[in-house]
Design a protein around this motif. Structure first.
Motif, PDB file in Angstrom:
ATOM      1  N   PHE A   1      -5.747  -2.432  -5.232  1.00  0.00           N
ATOM      2  CA  PHE A   1      -4.974  -3.179  -4.233  1.00  0.00           C
ATOM      3  C   PHE A   1      -5.844  -4.192  -3.504  1.00  0.00           C
ATOM      4  CE2 PHE A   1      -3.506  -3.614   0.200  1.00  0.00           C
ATOM      5  CZ  PHE A   1      -2.181  -3.970   0.020  1.00  0.00           C
ATOM      6  N   LYS A   2      -5.326  -5.424  -3.347  1.00  0.00           N
ATOM      7  CA  LYS A   2      -6.036  -6.478  -2.639  1.00  0.00           C
ATOM      8  C   LYS A   2      -5.392  -6.763  -1.291  1.00  0.00           C
ATOM      9  CE  LYS A   2      -7.921  -9.157  -6.527  1.00  0.00           C
ATOM     10  NZ  LYS A   2      -7.938 -10.496  -7.190  1.00  0.00           N
TER      11      LYS A   2
ATOM     12  N   ASN B   1      -0.682  -7.386  -6.653  1.00  0.00           N
ATOM     13  CA  ASN B   1      -0.587  -5.961  -6.305  1.00  0.00           C
ATOM     14  C   ASN B   1       0.586  -5.282  -7.006  1.00  0.00           C
ATOM     15  OD1 ASN B   1      -2.872  -5.903  -4.628  1.00  0.00           O
ATOM     16  ND2 ASN B   1      -1.691  -6.561  -2.841  1.00  0.00           N
TER      17      ASN B   1
ATOM     18  N   TYR C   1      -3.401  -6.363   5.587  1.00  0.00           N
ATOM     19  CA  TYR C   1      -2.971  -5.625   4.390  1.00  0.00           C
ATOM     20  C   TYR C   1      -1.531  -5.134   4.491  1.00  0.00           C
ATOM     21  CZ  TYR C   1      -4.200  -1.597   7.347  1.00  0.00           C
ATOM     22  OH  TYR C   1      -4.290  -0.697   8.383  1.00  0.00           O
TER      23      TYR C   1
ATOM     24  N   ASP D   1       3.144  -9.261   0.769  1.00  0.00           N
ATOM     25  CA  ASP D   1       3.658  -9.513  -0.575  1.00  0.00           C
ATOM     26  C   ASP D   1       4.775 -10.542  -0.607  1.00  0.00           C
ATOM     27  OD1 ASP D   1       6.350  -7.491  -0.669  1.00  0.00           O
ATOM     28  OD2 ASP D   1       4.742  -6.899   0.677  1.00  0.00           O
TER      29      ASP D   1
ATOM     30  N   GLU E   1      -6.298   1.048  -2.581  1.00  0.00           N
ATOM     31  CA  GLU E   1      -7.508   0.334  -3.003  1.00  0.00           C
ATOM     32  C   GLU E   1      -8.183   1.025  -4.185  1.00  0.00           C
ATOM     33  OE1 GLU E   1      -9.133  -2.195   0.793  1.00  0.00           O
ATOM     34  OE2 GLU E   1      -9.646  -0.060   0.743  1.00  0.00           O
TER      35      GLU E   1
ATOM     36  N   LYS F   1       0.813  -1.214   0.000  1.00  0.00           N
ATOM     37  CA  LYS F   1       0.000   0.000   0.000  1.00  0.00           C
ATOM     38  C   LYS F   1       0.845   1.261   0.000  1.00  0.00           C
ATOM     39  CE  LYS F   1      -0.157  -0.139   4.997  1.00  0.00           C
ATOM     40  NZ  LYS F   1       1.138   0.547   5.031  1.00  0.00           N
TER      41      LYS F   1
END
Length: 373
Positions: free
Chosen positions: A257-258, A107, A271, A275, A253, A74
């Motif tokens: 973004f997931k 992402n 979140y 990754d 988002e 993020k």
């Protein structure tokens, strides 16, 4: 352990200090972020950022105007987002140093869709696996050299392409507690890199000397000193924009973004740190060494931003912070670096801080004063 009287951060955290009222330097720094209380004037900082962008574009770089190191998280998506309105040629650089998750790959693939070019660098694995093992076995941190690589490699790329600006994320010295002189800086330097990216000097030069690995093999893991005398400028986004995980999630988002689709482990946020798998081991070893984990980091940020009371945060930390490491992470790590489970468990036990951890009558490890009132 002693805990900050405002948040829940313990005195075992590296670089943390407390004032006479028991308030940690991370909480003290956060108070300075509020303009209404006489702190940072964020509007003025953003105007300063606008001027930097104007100067950057005036340099008419041959290939790209700005480089952004990205993980696909993020925060890095927000860094790219902040630049989109300026009509810049953006190069995003990702260092894939371990075990990418499916959601992490998804992402990361959003970055070129947002409007940036993307380079992913995968280091030579025979060497990198050895470096991960050195960090894990000898320093209790499998991400030790991966951390230096993800900070250093983009700088080498910026020099190669003659990119005038590199936009990093947060200055961790300011956001999480650290050296006052470095916490107030708007730019990365060799001094900052050595302290925070290279864990107080355990960098490529140290590894080369003590583990007899030729420095030419580790050059991309090391801060390029010539960049401080070049036309490339290094800045932290957190100096110019209020650093807020929830706001960054909202922005990310917007671009697709997931979040993680499984129950989070070691924290209540689904979140962050999703990754790449080795980071979970890094965070777990922090618990063994310092007696606190990722849930404490996130709870403290939420306390500072007024999203949780201290009591609410304490309940979440007690639920998540000391969770055991699951096979979901262990199995892939063992296969990746070529280690047996017995070797792995022995390293974990060697890393356990016996001044913090105790065994009960049933043989179970616990922290006697974990978050006591």
């Amino acid at each position: 352990m002693k805990y900050c009287t405002k948040c829940l951060m313990p005195d075992t955290k590296p670089y943390l200090s407390f004032d006479r009222n028991g308030v940690c330097n991370a909480c003290q720094a956060h108070e300075k972020k509020h303009a209404a209380l006489g702190g940072i004037d964020w509007a003025a900082r953003e105007r300063e950022f606008d001027e930097i962008i104007r100067e950057t574009k005036a340099k008419k770089a041959p290939f790209y105007d700005v480089l952004v190191p990205v993980s696909g998280g993020k925060d890095s998506l927000t860094q790219v987002h902040r630049l989109l309105k300026y009509d810049l040629r953006i190069l995003a650089v990702n260092v894939d140093y371990g075990i990418k998750t499916e959601v992490g790959q998804y992402n990361l693939a959003l970055v070129p869709k947002m409007g940036a070019s993307l380079i992913t660098y995968r280091p030579e694995l025979q060497l990198h696996r050895r470096l991960i093992r050195i960090g894990f076995e000898d320093f209790g941190d499998p991400d030790l050299l991966s951390h230096t690589l993800l900070h250093a490699y983009p700088l080498h790329v910026a020099l190669q392409f003659r990119i005038p600006l590199v936009l990093h994320g947060e200055n961790s010295a300011f956001e999480y507690g650290g050296d006052t002189a470095l916490a107030t800086k708007n730019a990365m330097s060799r001094e900052w890199f050595t302290r925070y990216a290279a864990n107080s000097g355990h960098d490529a030069r140290y590894i080369s000397e003590h583990y007899h690995i030729p420095m030419e093999k580790l050059r991309l893991y090391d801060f390029p000193d010539e960049i401080e005398h070049s036309d490339t400028r290094l800045i932290f986004m957190s100096y110019y924009f209020f650093w807020d995980s929830e706001e960054h999630l909202r922005i990310a988002e917007q671009h697709g973004f997931k979040k993680m689709d499984r129950t989070p482990e070691g924290t209540f946020r689904n979140y962050v740190g999703i990754d790449e798998k080795i980071n979970r081991l890094h965070q777990y070893m922090k618990v063994l060494k310092f007696g606190y984990g990722r849930a404490t980091d996130h709870a403290c940020e939420d306390i500072r931003n007024g999203r949780l009371t201290r009591a609410e945060a304490k309940a979440l930390v007690r639920e998540f912070d000391l969770q055991e490491l699951s096979d979901y992470y262990i199995d892939d790590f063992l296969e990746f670096i070529g280690m047996s489970r017995n070797e792995f468990l022995a390293v974990l036990e060697k890393s356990r801080n016996m001044k913090i951890w105790k065994r009960n009558a049933a043989g179970k490890w616990y922290i006697p004063d974990h978050l006591k009132d």
